[in-house]
Design a protein around this motif. Structure first.
Motif, PDB file in Angstrom:
ATOM      1  N   SER A  50      -1.463 -36.889  26.998  1.00  0.00           N
ATOM      2  CA  SER A  50      -0.671 -37.205  25.805  1.00  0.00           C
ATOM      3  C   SER A  50       0.641 -37.883  26.203  1.00  0.00           C
ATOM      4  O   SER A  50       1.238 -37.548  27.226  1.00  0.00           O
ATOM      5  N   ARG A  51       1.067 -38.828  25.405  1.00  0.00           N
ATOM      6  CA  ARG A  51       2.265 -39.607  25.703  1.00  0.00           C
ATOM      7  C   ARG A  51       3.489 -39.183  24.890  1.00  0.00           C
ATOM      8  O   ARG A  51       4.615 -39.497  25.266  1.00  0.00           O
ATOM      9  N   LEU A  52       3.286 -38.518  23.771  1.00  0.00           N
ATOM     10  CA  LEU A  52       4.364 -38.358  22.809  1.00  0.00           C
ATOM     11  C   LEU A  52       5.093 -37.010  22.815  1.00  0.00           C
ATOM     12  O   LEU A  52       6.252 -36.952  22.416  1.00  0.00           O
ATOM     13  N   PRO A  53       4.481 -35.902  23.244  1.00  0.00           N
ATOM     14  CA  PRO A  53       5.192 -34.621  23.169  1.00  0.00           C
ATOM     15  C   PRO A  53       6.295 -34.448  24.218  1.00  0.00           C
ATOM     16  O   PRO A  53       6.242 -35.016  25.311  1.00  0.00           O
ATOM     17  N   PHE A  54       7.286 -33.623  23.832  1.00  0.00           N
ATOM     18  CA  PHE A  54       8.254 -33.102  24.795  1.00  0.00           C
ATOM     19  C   PHE A  54       7.667 -31.885  25.503  1.00  0.00           C
ATOM     20  O   PHE A  54       7.832 -31.704  26.700  1.00  0.00           O
ATOM     21  N   ARG A  55       7.009 -31.030  24.710  1.00  0.00           N
ATOM     22  CA  ARG A  55       6.453 -29.789  25.232  1.00  0.00           C
ATOM     23  C   ARG A  55       5.175 -29.425  24.487  1.00  0.00           C
ATOM     24  O   ARG A  55       4.998 -29.812  23.335  1.00  0.00           O
ATOM     25  N   ILE A  56       4.322 -28.667  25.161  1.00  0.00           N
ATOM     26  CA  ILE A  56       3.138 -28.082  24.532  1.00  0.00           C
ATOM     27  C   ILE A  56       3.276 -26.572  24.652  1.00  0.00           C
ATOM     28  O   ILE A  56       3.362 -26.038  25.761  1.00  0.00           O
ATOM     29  N   LEU A  57       3.302 -25.896  23.508  1.00  0.00           N
ATOM     30  CA  LEU A  57       3.497 -24.455  23.478  1.00  0.00           C
ATOM     31  C   LEU A  57       2.203 -23.756  23.081  1.00  0.00           C
ATOM     32  O   LEU A  57       1.565 -24.147  22.104  1.00  0.00           O
ATOM     33  N   ARG A  58       1.832 -22.733  23.817  1.00  0.00           N
ATOM     34  CA  ARG A  58       0.634 -21.933  23.547  1.00  0.00           C
ATOM     35  C   ARG A  58       1.064 -20.629  22.870  1.00  0.00           C
ATOM     36  O   ARG A  58       1.743 -19.801  23.482  1.00  0.00           O
ATOM     37  N   GLU A  59       0.682 -20.461  21.635  1.00  0.00           N
ATOM     38  CA  GLU A  59       1.070 -19.261  20.899  1.00  0.00           C
ATOM     39  C   GLU A  59       0.363 -18.033  21.464  1.00  0.00           C
ATOM     40  O   GLU A  59      -0.857 -18.037  21.647  1.00  0.00           O
ATOM     41  N   ILE A  60       1.139 -16.962  21.719  1.00  0.00           N
ATOM     42  CA  ILE A  60       0.540 -15.723  22.222  1.00  0.00           C
ATOM     43  C   ILE A  60       0.752 -14.557  21.264  1.00  0.00           C
ATOM     44  O   ILE A  60       0.044 -13.549  21.338  1.00  0.00           O
ATOM     45  N   SER A  61       1.723 -14.676  20.363  1.00  0.00           N
ATOM     46  CA  SER A  61       1.951 -13.591  19.411  1.00  0.00           C
ATOM     47  C   SER A  61       2.772 -14.106  18.231  1.00  0.00           C
ATOM     48  O   SER A  61       3.648 -14.955  18.405  1.00  0.00           O
ATOM     49  N   ARG A  62       2.462 -13.579  17.054  1.00  0.00           N
ATOM     50  CA  ARG A  62       3.192 -13.930  15.831  1.00  0.00           C
ATOM     51  C   ARG A  62       3.389 -12.626  15.053  1.00  0.00           C
ATOM     52  O   ARG A  62       2.424 -11.900  14.797  1.00  0.00           O
ATOM     53  N   PHE A  63       4.622 -12.338  14.678  1.00  0.00           N
ATOM     54  CA  PHE A  63       4.880 -11.058  14.023  1.00  0.00           C
ATOM     55  C   PHE A  63       6.098 -11.146  13.102  1.00  0.00           C
ATOM     56  O   PHE A  63       6.965 -12.004  13.274  1.00  0.00           O
ATOM     57  N   LYS A  64       6.131 -10.255  12.134  1.00  0.00           N
ATOM     58  CA  LYS A  64       7.264 -10.164  11.233  1.00  0.00           C
ATOM     59  C   LYS A  64       8.427  -9.517  11.970  1.00  0.00           C
ATOM     60  O   LYS A  64       8.238  -8.565  12.739  1.00  0.00           O
TER      61      LYS A  64
END
Length: 374
Positions: A50-64
């Motif tokens: 990929s040419r356009l991203p600054f970073r690629i983030l892999r989600e590991i957890s999502r919570f309130k």
């Protein structure tokens, strides 16, 4: 896995198209980012190609999350830390976004760090070091309203750094933004492409890389190689695919850069050599007024000073007027694209704009403007 590409504002739709082509699914452009799903080979592929991203983030957890104490507790249960982060590994924490409950990114990052090292002391009696420059694991926490999203950063350092640019001008454009601007022009790769004020040559280098299908990420290291589920076999397979896609025998139009400052022109030539593109890009050390335009019609691109970081506005007004006059006299029928961070200066071109694309360039609100030269 669920992932997020952080991209320059204005390039979200273009980045979404790129990620789809590389195999991402459920792709959705957002503000300054693109969310998508990917399996492990696709995740590796996007990092390498990929040419356009600054970073690629892999989600590991999502919570309130509605308090610091809740953040502390839920971070400790967000992932199997025994597997992913033993005390021999260093780490750092980045925080983005905002919340009504967590208003200061520094203290939020500190709370995440405290939750992890306190758990490590409980498990092992010792803790990891915090390493800001070259950590073994880079964690990213994004806050939005009362939701916290914890991710792993796959690159550690921004993906816009291709490695070919040890020499830079006074206000260099980032490589990923340059690639996006080239794609937005619709340049057909066989017609000439000219940058009359090329600086360190980034726009032209990215254009040549696109035309030759050069993968921007194959010569750098990645923090994801430290991950506990890193698959060396799959990684090598994706590297091989990326190398095989490159086409140094591809026919591309003339790429010409013009730079009147001899030191900066030399910088551009060095950058082009490091990128291995000296056979495709020609840098001319002269003012654009002395440049001979090829007979075959093509595209002119330009990222001139805006008077914000370099250059005085009064002097630049004359420069823009001279550029407009030069193009009207010598490049009739060509397309002209200019990155404008100052509308009063582009008025000095005395040309009629046919398209305006909002772009954020290093925090500056800009427009990528298209003109047809008459």
């Amino acid at each position: 896995m669920k992932a997020l590409a952080v991209v320059p504002q204005g390039l979200e739709n273009l980045a979404a198209e790129e990620i789809k082509l590389l195999g991402g699914t459920e792709v959705e452009p957002l503000k300054r980012s693109v969310s998508f799903n990917a399996d492990l080979p696709c995740f590796y592929r996007i990092h390498l190609q990929s040419r356009l991203p600054f970073r690629i983030l892999r989600e590991i957890s999502r919570f309130k999350c509605q308090s610091r104490s809740e953040l502390y507790a839920k971070i400790q249960h967000a992932i199997n830390w025994e597997k992913w982060l033993n005390p021999s590994l260093s780490f750092k924490v980045d925080v983005s976004g905002h919340s009504n409950y967590l208003t200061h990114s520094h203290y939020t990052a500190l709370e995440v760090k405290n939750a992890i090292v306190d758990l490590q002391r409980h498990l092992w009696g010792e803790r990891s070091k915090i390493e800001l420059d070259n950590p073994d694991l880079c964690l990213h926490l994004h806050l939005t309203n009362d939701i916290a999203i914890l991710s792993l950063d796959g690159s550690g350092k921004s993906l816009h750094r291709r490695g070919y640019r040890p020499a830079m001008g006074s206000a260099p454009i980032k490589e990923n933004l340059a690639a996006g601007l080239i794609k937005l022009t619709g340049w057909n790769q066989s017609s000439p492409l000219i940058d009359p004020m090329c600086g360190s040559g980034t726009l032209l280098i990215e254009a040549a890389s696109i035309a030759l299908k050069l993968a921007p990420g194959i010569y750098r290291s990645y923090i994801l190689e430290n991950w506990k589920d890193f698959n060396l076999k799959l990684w090598k397979e994706e590297l091989k695919i990326a190398f095989e896609k490159q086409d140094f025998n591809g026919h591309i139009g003339k790429l010409i850069g013009c730079e009147k400052n001899s030191d900066i022109a030399l910088q551009a030539q060095k950058n082009i050599q490091v990128a291995g593109l000296e056979n495709y890009i020609e840098i001319k050390n002269l003012p654009f007024s002395d440049l001979k335009i090829p007979n075959k019609k093509g595209v002119v691109i330009c990222n001139p000073p805006y008077g914000k970081r370099i250059g005085r506005e009064d002097d630049l007004s004359t420069l823009y007027t001279n550029l407009g006059n030069f193009l009207k006299k010598n490049a009739s029928g060509w397309e002209f694209w200019i990155l404008s961070g100052n509308p009063s200066l582009t008025k000095s071109l005395k040309m009629k704009c046919s398209q305006r694309i909002p772009i954020n360039n290093g925090g500056l609100d800009c427009r990528w403007l298209k003109y047809t030269i008459n």
